[in-house]
Design a protein around this motif. Sequence first.
Motif, short mmCIF file in Angstrom:
data_model
loop_
_atom_site.label_atom_id
_atom_site.label_comp_id
_atom_site.label_asym_id
_atom_site.label_seq_id
_atom_site.Cartn_x
_atom_site.Cartn_y
_atom_site.Cartn_z
N GLU A 128 13.03 0.48 46.38
CA GLU A 128 11.90 -0.45 46.35
C GLU A 128 12.30 -1.90 46.62
O GLU A 128 11.83 -2.82 45.96
CB GLU A 128 11.15 -0.33 45.02
N GLU A 129 13.18 -2.11 47.59
CA GLU A 129 13.60 -3.45 48.01
C GLU A 129 14.20 -4.25 46.86
O GLU A 129 14.21 -5.50 46.90
CB GLU A 129 12.43 -4.21 48.64
N LYS A 130 14.71 -3.56 45.85
CA LYS A 130 15.38 -4.23 44.73
C LYS A 130 16.87 -3.93 44.74
O LYS A 130 17.69 -4.83 44.58
CB LYS A 130 14.77 -3.79 43.40
N ALA B 113 22.56 -5.82 45.18
CA ALA B 113 21.29 -6.38 44.72
C ALA B 113 20.59 -7.04 45.90
O ALA B 113 21.16 -7.89 46.58
CB ALA B 113 21.54 -7.41 43.62
N THR C 61 17.66 -8.63 45.58
CA THR C 61 16.92 -9.78 45.06
C THR C 61 17.35 -10.00 43.62
O THR C 61 18.16 -9.24 43.07
CB THR C 61 15.40 -9.51 45.14
N LEU D 215 17.10 -9.50 39.90
CA LEU D 215 16.56 -8.36 39.16
C LEU D 215 16.19 -8.78 37.75
O LEU D 215 17.01 -9.32 37.01
CB LEU D 215 17.58 -7.22 39.14
N TYR E 77 18.44 -1.94 34.64
CA TYR E 77 18.08 -0.58 35.04
C TYR E 77 19.13 0.43 34.59
O TYR E 77 20.32 0.11 34.48
CB TYR E 77 17.90 -0.49 36.55
N THR F 159 22.11 -5.02 35.45
CA THR F 159 21.54 -5.47 36.73
C THR F 159 20.85 -6.83 36.64
O THR F 159 20.75 -7.53 37.65
CB THR F 159 20.54 -4.42 37.25
N LEU G 290 12.23 3.50 40.04
CA LEU G 290 12.27 2.96 41.39
C LEU G 290 12.38 4.11 42.39
O LEU G 290 13.28 4.94 42.27
CB LEU G 290 13.45 2.00 41.55
#
Length: 211
Positions: free
Chosen positions: A81-83, A110, A112, A114, A118, A152, A192
Amino acid sequence: MKGRDWEEWRSRLTVLAEVLFVVLVLAMAYVYASQPARKESWAHIREKWRTLRRVFRDEPSVLVAPFDWSTVELHGLAQFEEKLEFLGCDVAITRDQEGTHVWQVTIWRALTSLEHDYTLYMHFVRPSDDRPFFAQADHLLGRQLHGGTMPTSQWEPGAIVLDAVKLPEEVQPETTFETRVGVWIPKSELRLEPETNLLEVDEHGRLVICQ
């Protein structure tokens, strides 16, 4: 063959060689264009995994350090999910006073900042087994090989992090098994979803890695 005829023949051979060279270059360009570098990277990772798995199966006393992934260009194999981006897997073998330990190492980036810490759920599956998994090693993502965890929420955007977890004892004797992973927050059950064009996502939404 007379001198003039020989010169003409050699000239024709030179032209033919140049044409064949251009055709070869175009063919190689097509092959490389249709086979992105990340596919080659994944093939290298899988072959290394198979080799090292044979090492710790046949010679469990041999110490194997994780590969220095900072020396190679890593290409994303899957995104969550683009994370988070999954980059590959490795294995390490260490020995201390408690004995020999085999570690499953996964490589992440990573995408972006976070917000959450997680958890990585890691399931081990036998190809011929009807059960979803026969062993698991769920843990907070960011566990370090030599102790401690970098969760994370502390990862910088773009940072590459190696996560390491000891293989369960029941997994180590296995000669054929698959590792399947997912990323979630157990407390909220927020998961995710993996997205990939190179790997497999099974019917339970787990990413299949390190076959």
